[in-house]
Enzyme design. Sequence first.
Site, short mmCIF file in Angstrom:
data_model
loop_
_atom_site.label_atom_id
_atom_site.label_comp_id
_atom_site.label_asym_id
_atom_site.label_seq_id
_atom_site.Cartn_x
_atom_site.Cartn_y
_atom_site.Cartn_z
N VAL A 105 46.21 42.25 43.96
CA VAL A 105 47.49 42.08 43.28
C VAL A 105 47.22 42.31 41.80
O VAL A 105 46.31 41.72 41.22
CB VAL A 105 48.08 40.68 43.50
CG1 VAL A 105 49.44 40.56 42.82
CG2 VAL A 105 48.18 40.37 45.00
N CYS A 106 47.99 43.21 41.19
CA CYS A 106 47.89 43.49 39.76
C CYS A 106 46.46 43.88 39.38
O CYS A 106 45.87 44.77 39.98
CB CYS A 106 48.39 42.27 38.98
SG CYS A 106 48.67 42.58 37.22
#
Length: 306
Positions: A105-106
């Site tokens: 994530v990210c």
Amino acid sequence: MTRVVFLLAPGVLLLDLAGPAQVFATAAGAGADYRLDYVAETARVASGHGLILEAATAWPTLEPEDLLVVPGWRAPLQPGSGGFADPTLHRIRAHHEGGGTVVSVCSGAFALGRAGLLEGRRCTTHHDIQHELQRRNPGARVIHDVLYVDDDRVLSSAGIASGIDLALFVLAQRHGPAFAAGVAREMVVYARRNGDAAQLSALLRHRSHVDELVHRVQDLIDRAFDQPLPLAELAEGVHASPRTVTRAFVAATGLTPLRYQQLLRRERAEYLMAQGLTADAAAREVGFEDARMLRRLRAAAPAPVA
């Protein structure tokens, strides 16, 4: 039991962690057999928002069906930010090499890159750091302006709320789009999808409304999309007139009930073909008499992002 193991870096962003964790916790509450674990290199991890988190330093034994999730962290471009030691990077890579799925994530994508998992693969991250991810991983194909990418059990997302989208996509893959849509509804989230056709889910995309009548009609279609479903039968099932059903359905989804059913059939057929079925066999499996209608629907679908 499927483990979902979250690997926490110093400065971990709470929504990058909590969003996917809530998806899998909600799925467990709905009957899926998930167990959530949290590991880090230290027993106490300061989040990017100041909250101190506790995590295990001893990793559980991971099986191929388990998920390893690396949430993003604050200020990822600062020297030493979110860095993992070599043994941790080896664990990330070993899980994938053993047949497991790794999710970022990210800025968690930077950890996947350091673990050697982005070489020759499509990936993405938050738009502010996409160019840096490409610079550090010249062999990767960083895809811009998408919510998430899935490439050979290496899944990456743009960050923040897109981690929820990616977790819902994983549920749709593993348990079917109806189950994932139920989780999305329980969480009261707008299940966004991006422009990459391989990542689209008609069921999730067209469930982002609040019309309860239409949700009930969709429930009927979702459960039997491979069967003939006359409009009169759907209307009777929700105690409304065919005209009311059609008007409400188009207003809420932009589609007629028949078109919605056809999209579900097409997406399921494409999944089956990816598993090795012929077009004719996949078409019959989803309720078409032969592959002609399936070919027409596929030809009319948006082209995937290169």
